[in-house]
Design a protein around this motif. Structure first.
Motif, PDB file in Angstrom:
ATOM      1  N   ASP A 270       3.107  19.425  48.754  1.00  0.00           N
ATOM      2  CA  ASP A 270       2.150  18.355  49.052  1.00  0.00           C
ATOM      3  C   ASP A 270       1.140  18.807  50.107  1.00  0.00           C
ATOM      4  O   ASP A 270      -0.058  18.493  50.015  1.00  0.00           O
ATOM      5  CB  ASP A 270       2.892  17.112  49.539  1.00  0.00           C
ATOM      6  CG  ASP A 270       3.660  16.420  48.419  1.00  0.00           C
ATOM      7  OD1 ASP A 270       3.303  16.620  47.242  1.00  0.00           O
ATOM      8  OD2 ASP A 270       4.619  15.682  48.721  1.00  0.00           O
ATOM      9  N   GLU A 271       1.611  19.529  51.113  1.00  0.00           N
ATOM     10  CA  GLU A 271       0.703  20.024  52.149  1.00  0.00           C
ATOM     11  C   GLU A 271      -0.311  21.005  51.559  1.00  0.00           C
ATOM     12  O   GLU A 271      -1.504  20.968  51.885  1.00  0.00           O
ATOM     13  CB  GLU A 271       1.503  20.707  53.261  1.00  0.00           C
ATOM     14  CG  GLU A 271       0.643  21.192  54.417  1.00  0.00           C
ATOM     15  CD  GLU A 271       1.446  21.912  55.481  1.00  0.00           C
ATOM     16  OE1 GLU A 271       0.856  22.241  56.525  1.00  0.00           O
ATOM     17  OE2 GLU A 271       2.650  22.143  55.280  1.00  0.00           O
ATOM     18  N   ASP A 272       0.157  21.866  50.665  1.00  0.00           N
ATOM     19  CA  ASP A 272      -0.744  22.821  50.016  1.00  0.00           C
ATOM     20  C   ASP A 272      -1.818  22.095  49.215  1.00  0.00           C
ATOM     21  O   ASP A 272      -3.005  22.435  49.267  1.00  0.00           O
ATOM     22  CB  ASP A 272       0.038  23.744  49.074  1.00  0.00           C
ATOM     23  CG  ASP A 272       1.123  24.529  49.775  1.00  0.00           C
ATOM     24  OD1 ASP A 272       1.081  24.637  51.011  1.00  0.00           O
ATOM     25  OD2 ASP A 272       2.018  25.031  49.075  1.00  0.00           O
ATOM     26  N   VAL A 289       5.577  26.731  40.411  1.00  0.00           N
ATOM     27  CA  VAL A 289       6.515  25.852  39.730  1.00  0.00           C
ATOM     28  C   VAL A 289       6.809  24.717  40.708  1.00  0.00           C
ATOM     29  O   VAL A 289       6.906  24.941  41.921  1.00  0.00           O
ATOM     30  CB  VAL A 289       7.815  26.591  39.366  1.00  0.00           C
ATOM     31  CG1 VAL A 289       8.826  25.632  38.745  1.00  0.00           C
ATOM     32  CG2 VAL A 289       7.525  27.752  38.429  1.00  0.00           C
ATOM     33  N   ASP A 290       6.943  23.505  40.198  1.00  0.00           N
ATOM     34  CA  ASP A 290       7.283  22.365  41.051  1.00  0.00           C
ATOM     35  C   ASP A 290       8.560  22.693  41.830  1.00  0.00           C
ATOM     36  O   ASP A 290       9.616  22.921  41.238  1.00  0.00           O
ATOM     37  CB  ASP A 290       7.505  21.137  40.161  1.00  0.00           C
ATOM     38  CG  ASP A 290       7.796  19.869  40.953  1.00  0.00           C
ATOM     39  OD1 ASP A 290       8.057  19.951  42.167  1.00  0.00           O
ATOM     40  OD2 ASP A 290       7.766  18.786  40.344  1.00  0.00           O
ATOM     41  N   ASP A 336       4.092  14.818  43.097  1.00  0.00           N
ATOM     42  CA  ASP A 336       4.672  13.853  42.165  1.00  0.00           C
ATOM     43  C   ASP A 336       3.631  13.320  41.181  1.00  0.00           C
ATOM     44  O   ASP A 336       3.978  12.870  40.084  1.00  0.00           O
ATOM     45  CB  ASP A 336       5.294  12.679  42.928  1.00  0.00           C
ATOM     46  CG  ASP A 336       6.583  13.062  43.641  1.00  0.00           C
ATOM     47  OD1 ASP A 336       7.218  14.058  43.219  1.00  0.00           O
ATOM     48  OD2 ASP A 336       6.949  12.380  44.606  1.00  0.00           O
ATOM     49  N   GLN A 337       2.349  13.356  41.569  1.00  0.00           N
ATOM     50  CA  GLN A 337       1.264  12.853  40.723  1.00  0.00           C
ATOM     51  C   GLN A 337       0.530  13.967  39.984  1.00  0.00           C
ATOM     52  O   GLN A 337      -0.307  13.707  39.129  1.00  0.00           O
ATOM     53  CB  GLN A 337       0.245  12.091  41.585  1.00  0.00           C
ATOM     54  CG  GLN A 337       0.841  10.921  42.357  1.00  0.00           C
ATOM     55  CD  GLN A 337      -0.088  10.432  43.458  1.00  0.00           C
ATOM     56  OE1 GLN A 337      -0.744  11.226  44.127  1.00  0.00           O
ATOM     57  NE2 GLN A 337      -0.144   9.124  43.642  1.00  0.00           N
ATOM     58  N   GLY A 344       1.746  20.648  32.194  1.00  0.00           N
ATOM     59  CA  GLY A 344       2.900  21.515  32.393  1.00  0.00           C
ATOM     60  C   GLY A 344       3.540  21.407  33.750  1.00  0.00           C
ATOM     61  O   GLY A 344       4.556  22.058  34.023  1.00  0.00           O
ATOM     62  N   TRP A 345       2.990  20.560  34.625  1.00  0.00           N
ATOM     63  CA  TRP A 345       3.549  20.459  35.975  1.00  0.00           C
ATOM     64  C   TRP A 345       4.686  19.435  36.019  1.00  0.00           C
ATOM     65  O   TRP A 345       4.543  18.306  35.563  1.00  0.00           O
ATOM     66  CB  TRP A 345       2.483  20.046  36.982  1.00  0.00           C
ATOM     67  CG  TRP A 345       3.061  19.891  38.360  1.00  0.00           C
ATOM     68  CD1 TRP A 345       3.510  18.754  38.960  1.00  0.00           C
ATOM     69  CD2 TRP A 345       3.299  20.948  39.308  1.00  0.00           C
ATOM     70  NE1 TRP A 345       4.010  19.026  40.209  1.00  0.00           N
ATOM     71  CE2 TRP A 345       3.887  20.360  40.446  1.00  0.00           C
ATOM     72  CE3 TRP A 345       3.062  22.321  39.295  1.00  0.00           C
ATOM     73  CZ2 TRP A 345       4.242  21.111  41.566  1.00  0.00           C
ATOM     74  CZ3 TRP A 345       3.422  23.066  40.409  1.00  0.00           C
ATOM     75  CH2 TRP A 345       3.990  22.468  41.521  1.00  0.00           C
ATOM     76  N   GLY A 346       5.807  19.821  36.606  1.00  0.00           N
ATOM     77  CA  GLY A 346       6.884  18.888  36.937  1.00  0.00           C
ATOM     78  C   GLY A 346       7.575  18.277  35.741  1.00  0.00           C
ATOM     79  O   GLY A 346       7.216  18.469  34.581  1.00  0.00           O
TER      80      GLY A 346
END
Length: 365
Positions: A270-272, A289-290, A336-337, A344-346
């Motif tokens: 999230d910080e990134d 990767v998540d 998360d969003q 392809g994320w998460g």
């Protein structure tokens, strides 16, 4: 590497539960069991209340915190109880923590980074005692142990190829990388191949170290590089092989007003994301990767072993490329969003069997 494999020191972020003895306990429903259960074929009551140990080499940065959150979340959904042994980047301590997890008769052991030299003896002991082991970015070659990795060469290729396109195939590159970590070594292979075939891109500086203050230390080193190369055009881009490196480099470049230099990183938190979305930040993209998915998947494979299932020696997780151009400009998003904007994320279903889903339902009761 999980976060794999580096204010910056985020030991307390790893669930906010680090204890003074170097381990963290996170309680969940179900009584703790003291020995691995044999497979019943159903994966139900025999897997309730398992004690799971996570032995980490280091917990630094938000990537590591989110990875541990994923481990904790999946363990608790399956009715287990997680204890985190943090080794504070001390391989001797990591070996001792592994021995402690074995001696305390944990039902299953998860390993986050580390080296074969430090861990192989302890892992063999665990396997001999019928304690299943799943490792993440540890390059263990012990029969019966499943190793997870992020597709590190692909992540490096994704970021380097975009760097090359954005640079027009020529320019001066600063590499931030450190040896001694399995994911870093794999990323270096892709970097060398890329540089060998792109002769008009020149590496003018390379540095990097994994410390308890990696981002801050990287920022100071990058500031020195900027002073050595003070003119616009001296540096075209920075390739950072870890998000903690990217954070430090981006902050140094932004504070120096060297907006012509772009940063390409690896890993995502999230910080990134907040930094990448900032139009003033030189950090424009990352491949990852998540981290929560990594933790979840690692736990699923451990439970498969507890169930008596056969698991493959190596599980490679497929990364995605995340660029600022793909993200909304009118609002800040979290990991998360991110799936709303990056395909392809998460939400990976990898390692997620039907009986594991049934076990989750039973654990809720």
């Amino acid at each position: 590497m999980n976060k794999w494999v580096l204010s910056v020191l985020s030991l307390t972020l790893a669930g906010g539960l680090l204890a003074g003895c170097g381990k963290t306990e996170t309680a969940s429903s179900g009584a703790a069991a003291s020995a691995p259960a044999a497979s019943t074929g159903s994966g139900s009551t025999s897997l309730a209340g398992k004690k799971i140990a996570l032995v980490t080499q280091l917990n630094i940065g938000t990537f590591s915190a989110q990875y541990i959150d994923g481990v904790k979340e999946q363990t608790e959904k399956l009715g287990g109880k997680l204890t985190v042994f943090n080794s504070e980047n001390d391989l001797a301590k990591m070996s001792s923590n592994l021995d402690a997890a074995i001696n305390q008769k944990f039902d299953g052991i998860l390993i986050d980074h580390g080296t074969a030299e430090a861990l192989e003896s302890g892992v063999k002991k665990a396997v001999d005692k019928k304690i299943p082991v799943i490792a993440f970015d540890a390059t263990l070659q012990v029969p019966g142990v499943t190793n997870l990795e992020q597709g590190d060469q692909k992540m490096a290729q994704q970021t380097l190829e975009q760097l090359g396109k954005d640079a027009g195939g020529k320019g001066n590159i600063v590499k931030i990388w450190v040896a001694g970590f399995a994911p870093m070594e794999r990323r270096q292979i892709a970097y060398k191949s890329f540089m060998d075939t792109n002769k008009d891109l020149k590496e003018i500086a390379a540095f990097g170290a994994a410390t308890n203050n990696t981002a801050l230390d990287t920022q100071a080193q990058m500031e020195a590089i900027l002073k050595k190369y003070p003119n616009k055009g001296d540096i075209t881009a920075v390739w950072a092989s870890w998000d903690e490196f990217a954070k430090g480099a981006a902050r140094a470049i932004q504070q120096a007003g060297r907006t012509e230099i772009k940063v390409y990183g690896i890993d995502m938190s999230d910080e990134d994301l907040q930094m990448i979305q900032d139009p003033k930040s030189p950090w424009v993209a990352s491949a990852a990767v998540d981290p929560k998915d990594i933790g979840r998947i690692q736990v699923r494979y451990l439970y498969q072993k507890l169930h008596g299932d056969q698991t493959q020696d190596t599980v490679v997780l497929d990364p995605v490329y995340v660029s600022r151009d793909a993200l909304p400009k009118d609002k800040q998003v979290t990991t998360d969003q991110l799936a709303q904007f990056v395909k392809g994320w998460g939400g990976s279903e990898q390692g997620y069997t039907d009986w594991l889903k049934d076990l989750e339902k039973q654990a809720k009761k």
